[in-house]
Scaffold this active site. Structure first.
Site, mmCIF file in Angstrom:
data_model
loop_
_atom_site.group_PDB
_atom_site.id
_atom_site.type_symbol
_atom_site.label_atom_id
_atom_site.label_comp_id
_atom_site.label_asym_id
_atom_site.label_seq_id
_atom_site.Cartn_x
_atom_site.Cartn_y
_atom_site.Cartn_z
ATOM 1 N N CYS A 175 0.826 -1.204 0.000
ATOM 2 C CA CYS A 175 0.000 0.000 0.000
ATOM 3 C C CYS A 175 0.864 1.259 0.000
ATOM 4 O O CYS A 175 1.971 1.272 0.525
ATOM 5 C CB CYS A 175 -0.881 0.026 1.241
ATOM 6 S SG CYS A 175 -2.006 -1.362 1.317
ATOM 7 N N ARG A 194 5.954 -0.109 -6.296
ATOM 8 C CA ARG A 194 5.830 -0.954 -5.107
ATOM 9 C C ARG A 194 4.777 -2.061 -5.287
ATOM 10 O O ARG A 194 4.690 -2.949 -4.468
ATOM 11 C CB ARG A 194 5.424 -0.085 -3.903
ATOM 12 C CG ARG A 194 6.472 0.929 -3.504
ATOM 13 C CD ARG A 194 5.852 2.023 -2.668
ATOM 14 N NE ARG A 194 5.255 1.505 -1.461
ATOM 15 C CZ ARG A 194 5.860 1.443 -0.292
ATOM 16 N NH1 ARG A 194 7.096 1.868 -0.184
ATOM 17 N NH2 ARG A 194 5.257 0.975 0.761
ATOM 18 N N TRP A 253 -2.692 -2.676 -1.684
ATOM 19 C CA TRP A 253 -2.188 -4.039 -1.910
ATOM 20 C C TRP A 253 -3.007 -4.860 -0.923
ATOM 21 O O TRP A 253 -2.774 -4.806 0.278
ATOM 22 C CB TRP A 253 -0.694 -4.054 -1.605
ATOM 23 C CG TRP A 253 -0.032 -5.392 -1.549
ATOM 24 C CD1 TRP A 253 0.105 -6.202 -0.467
ATOM 25 C CD2 TRP A 253 0.643 -6.069 -2.611
ATOM 26 N NE1 TRP A 253 0.803 -7.327 -0.800
ATOM 27 C CE2 TRP A 253 1.146 -7.277 -2.110
ATOM 28 C CE3 TRP A 253 0.863 -5.765 -3.970
ATOM 29 C CZ2 TRP A 253 1.855 -8.187 -2.889
ATOM 30 C CZ3 TRP A 253 1.574 -6.673 -4.736
ATOM 31 C CH2 TRP A 253 2.054 -7.862 -4.198
ATOM 32 N N ASN A 276 -2.296 2.562 5.638
ATOM 33 C CA ASN A 276 -1.367 1.440 5.404
ATOM 34 C C ASN A 276 -1.206 0.714 6.728
ATOM 35 O O ASN A 276 -1.169 1.348 7.778
ATOM 36 C CB ASN A 276 0.018 1.948 4.990
ATOM 37 C CG ASN A 276 0.033 2.511 3.589
ATOM 38 O OD1 ASN A 276 -0.960 2.437 2.884
ATOM 39 N ND2 ASN A 276 1.159 3.063 3.201
ATOM 40 N N GLY A 277 -1.012 -0.608 6.680
ATOM 41 C CA GLY A 277 -0.824 -1.373 7.916
ATOM 42 C C GLY A 277 -2.025 -2.273 8.158
ATOM 43 O O GLY A 277 -2.888 -2.431 7.291
ATOM 44 N N GLU A 332 19.438 -23.664 -2.128
ATOM 45 C CA GLU A 332 18.969 -22.287 -2.314
ATOM 46 C C GLU A 332 20.177 -21.344 -2.480
ATOM 47 O O GLU A 332 20.175 -20.461 -3.338
ATOM 48 C CB GLU A 332 18.072 -21.861 -1.130
ATOM 49 C CG GLU A 332 17.644 -20.404 -1.092
ATOM 50 C CD GLU A 332 16.913 -19.915 -2.342
ATOM 51 O OE1 GLU A 332 16.522 -20.732 -3.184
ATOM 52 O OE2 GLU A 332 16.773 -18.678 -2.479
ATOM 53 N N LYS A 341 21.011 -19.060 -5.808
ATOM 54 C CA LYS A 341 21.220 -17.608 -5.768
ATOM 55 C C LYS A 341 22.511 -17.243 -6.491
ATOM 56 O O LYS A 341 22.558 -16.286 -7.244
ATOM 57 C CB LYS A 341 21.304 -17.077 -4.320
ATOM 58 C CG LYS A 341 20.015 -16.973 -3.538
ATOM 59 C CD LYS A 341 19.101 -15.853 -3.960
ATOM 60 C CE LYS A 341 18.068 -16.337 -4.944
ATOM 61 N NZ LYS A 341 16.924 -17.047 -4.434
ATOM 62 N N GLU A 364 22.074 -17.787 -10.424
ATOM 63 C CA GLU A 364 21.211 -16.867 -11.168
ATOM 64 C C GLU A 364 21.746 -15.437 -11.160
ATOM 65 O O GLU A 364 21.479 -14.673 -12.069
ATOM 66 C CB GLU A 364 19.756 -16.925 -10.692
ATOM 67 C CG GLU A 364 19.489 -16.387 -9.319
ATOM 68 C CD GLU A 364 18.003 -16.461 -8.944
ATOM 69 O OE1 GLU A 364 17.145 -16.275 -9.799
ATOM 70 O OE2 GLU A 364 17.718 -16.699 -7.752
ATOM 71 N N HIS A 421 30.089 -39.617 -2.838
ATOM 72 C CA HIS A 421 29.603 -40.552 -3.858
ATOM 73 C C HIS A 421 29.866 -40.014 -5.265
ATOM 74 O O HIS A 421 29.247 -40.467 -6.212
ATOM 75 C CB HIS A 421 28.112 -40.824 -3.636
ATOM 76 C CG HIS A 421 27.849 -41.481 -2.322
ATOM 77 N ND1 HIS A 421 28.145 -42.802 -2.077
ATOM 78 C CD2 HIS A 421 27.389 -40.972 -1.151
ATOM 79 C CE1 HIS A 421 27.842 -43.094 -0.816
ATOM 80 N NE2 HIS A 421 27.387 -41.988 -0.232
ATOM 81 N N LYS A 430 10.741 -12.269 -13.509
ATOM 82 C CA LYS A 430 10.290 -12.350 -12.114
ATOM 83 C C LYS A 430 9.178 -13.375 -11.965
ATOM 84 O O LYS A 430 9.116 -14.102 -10.988
ATOM 85 C CB LYS A 430 9.834 -10.961 -11.645
ATOM 86 C CG LYS A 430 9.410 -10.919 -10.191
ATOM 87 C CD LYS A 430 10.566 -11.245 -9.258
ATOM 88 C CE LYS A 430 10.161 -11.372 -7.824
ATOM 89 N NZ LYS A 430 11.169 -12.093 -7.025
#
Ligand code: M6R
Length: 607
Positions: free
Chosen positions: A2, A27, A73, A99-100, A480, A484, A487, A503, A602
């Site tokens: 928001c 945003r 949002w 907002n919130g 992960e 990172k 990419e 192994h 994205k």
């Protein structure tokens, strides 16, 4: 996420509000609205882009010099026109943008309904407008103070009142607001990027502060009406820097947002004293989840790695058989699922084609489908039977960071929820939730060590390959970390369970082939230690992530990075962050575009 813009001054409010809203578009939002005071209040809202709002506007009607505007949002209620801000009460006297999250809005709403108030929207914000009307006698500030005293939760808000057309009020508690001080005008925004074109002189409002503003003056007070002196600061950021809150890249901003994003993901959802979890989005299906015998998590990329942590948690603590699948593979196999299976789709964007297809496939087989999604109103959020939002705001950098830690945190909430429906004790529930709530401070400790990681990256950025290893909960962390690095810096990296390296992969190890070990002091620490010894015996450089205070590894490895102690199942949340920072610096040192790596999007909406 928001956004708020508000204006009072010598100029027409509308163009300034619209420009501010456009500056906040980056945003992310799903709807927008404006209210301008001009012999009465004129308000307009629309779903979708600001352009859609502009097209609906009759600028002649909106000619006033005071107004409020918002990009929403969605958190409470779908992204619809009715739920978009500004909100007003029954009499249309007060108009509010917010907002919130108002955590106690249900209780307040019930009381107001009993007093005869009629609510139009499903939002938490609307209670603020009704409370203001309820308290108002002849002074907007008094009404606002009485209202704020009743609110539990977070807010950044701006209010205008039909009966006091020369005043604008704003208040902050946990949700940012900045006051831009111009020549005979004041612009307020939730983000400096919305006001930087008009003024660079700003006052940052702190929690618990209220600003009462008219065309030429403003006064800042607290909830006890005590006046507060604030200093005007000069913003030196460019518009681009302002959008990134001063960080050079969205990725670094998002890594640093993780203490706050974890708070937002778990806020209002944990009842520590009872060792219980309350997930509004799952309430309607709680009687079904009780009879679920199997869980299947479907996801892609980083979201799948979060799912792998979830699998271990659900098996260990909720005693539920769990599998985790590449969504892209799931639909082409013959997965054994039925009415007693819950399929959890984990997706930041909620639009990933493979995850969506897997979820649809599960639905046709009669499974209960659940979502862990960040983008409100996205396809996966709409099509799953029930679900939980991450509430972390938009993730703009292509590399997923704050979404991963939030997804793991929410899977921990699922674990307690399902575990408590089964055999998990209250004591264990309390313990997990207590540790989850302690994470934001621990994350702050980790991100503060950014410079240390940068120094490590400077030693290794020319490497051609890096192996990432971990066991149990931190095997997903290892893959992960490797993803990172790949990419962002295009350096080849591979994630392995530490026990697997002998192994085959150990054949590659020599003095030029570094390994990253995620080895906190947990139930598999000793096992990791032996694997590290094996790498060192072959002259392989080792970077280790371990628990604060560990001296043993320090003697053995080349670089060490400490994370605070937490419950074993939550270590991936802390241990991933140094790996995010490491990948970020490795990419920068190799002159790569960290926010937009080549060949990536994205949201992957194609198969
Ligand atoms: O929006 P989703 O969470 O469904 O996206 C899944 C993957 O495409 C995503 O996590 C991808 O792997 C990221 N680029 C990783 O940083």
């Amino acid at each position: 996420m928001c956004g708020i813009v508000a204006y009072i001054g010598k100029n027409k409010a509308l163009p300034i509000l619209l420009d501010g809203l456009k500056r906040l578009e980056y945003r992310g939002y799903d709807s927008a609205g404006i209210a301008v005071l001009n012999s009465g209040v004129h308000s307009i809202k629309s779903v979708g882009k600001i352009k859609a709002l502009e097209e609906k506007l009759d600028s002649k009607k909106f000619s006033g010099k005071i107004g409020i505007a918002h990009t929403r949002w969605a958190t409470h209620g779908e992204p619809t026109e009715i739920n978009a801000h500004p909100h007003s009460g029954d009499q249309g006297k007060f108009w509010v943008v917010h907002n919130g999250i108002i955590e106690n809005y249900r209780t307040l709403k019930d009381k107001l309904i009993q007093k005869g108030h009629n609510f139009k929207s499903q939002t938490d914000t609307e209670v603020i407008a009704h409370l203001l009307e309820d308290f108002y006698k002849d002074n907007i500030t008094d009404a606002l103070i009485s209202t704020l005293k009743l609110l539990k939760g977070t807010y950044g808000l701006a209010v205008i009142c039909k009966d006091e057309p020369d005043k604008l009020l704003v208040a902050r508690n946990g949700s940012p607001l900045v006051i831009g001080v111009g020549q005979d005008e004041t612009i307020i925004a939730s983000d400096v990027s919305a006001l930087i074109r008009h003024t660079r002189q700003v006052i940052y409002l702190d929690d618990g502060e209220i600003a009462e503003i008219d065309q030429n003056n403003f006064r800042i007070i607290n909830i006890q009406e005590k006046e507060i002196k604030k200093t005007v600061e000069e913003i030196e950021w460019s518009l681009e820097q302002a959008e990134k809150s001063g960080y050079p890249h969205f990725m670094l901003k998002e890594i640093n947002e993780q203490p706050e994003s974890i708070i937002n993901s778990i806020r209002g959802r944990t009842i520590i004293k009872d060792g219980k979890v309350k997930l509004g989005g799952l309430e309607t299906i709680m009687n079904i989840t009780r009879f679920i015998e199997k869980i299947s998590i479907v996801a892609c990329g980083t979201a799948k790695h979060a799912g792998m942590v979830g699998q271990l948690m659900l098996e260990e603590y909720a005693n539920l058989e769990t599998s985790v699948e590449f969504a892209s593979e799931f639909r082409y196999r013959k997965p054994i699922i039925d009415q007693k299976t819950a399929v959890i789709a984990v997706s930041q964007s909620g639009e990933t084609a493979d995850t969506l297809a897997a979820m649809r496939e599960a639905k046709t087989k009669g499974a209960l489908t659940l979502g862990i999604v960040n983008a409100v109103g996205s396809t996966i959020a709409r099509e799953t039977d029930a679900g939980v939002y991450n509430h972390i705001g938009p993730e703009i950098a292509v590399a997923s960071t704050k979404a991963f830690t939030s997804q793991v945190a929410i899977l921990a909430l699922f674990t307690v929820l399902f575990g408590r429906q089964r055999q998990m004790s209250m004591v264990m529930g309390r313990r997990i939730l207590g540790e989850l709530n302690a994470l934001p401070d621990k994350i702050k400790f980790v991100v503060k060590q950014n410079n240390k990681i940068k120094k490590i990256a400077k030693k290794y950025y020319k490497s051609n390959n890096i192996l990432y290893m971990g066991r149990k909960y931190n095997y997903p962390t290892a893959i992960e970390g490797a993803l990172k690095l790949k990419e962002l810096s295009y350096i080849h990296a591979e994630g392995l369970p530490s026990g697997e390296m002998k192994h085959g992969s150990i054949a590659m190890i020599d003095k030029d082939f570094p390994s990253v070990f995620i080895a906190p002091e947990d139930s598999v620490y000793e096992k990791n230690l032996s694997n590290i010894e094996e790498i060192k015996a072959r002259s392989g450089p080792v970077i280790a992530v371990t628990t604060e205070g560990n001296k043993e590894l320090k003697k053995l490895v080349d670089e060490i990075f400490y994370i605070p102690k937490t419950l074993e199942m939550l270590t991936p949340i802390l241990a991933t962050i140094p790996l995010q920072l490491f990948a970020y610096h490795m990419a920068l040192l190799n002159n790569k575009d960290v926010d937009k790596p080549r060949n990536l999007a994205k949201s992957v909406t194609v198969e």
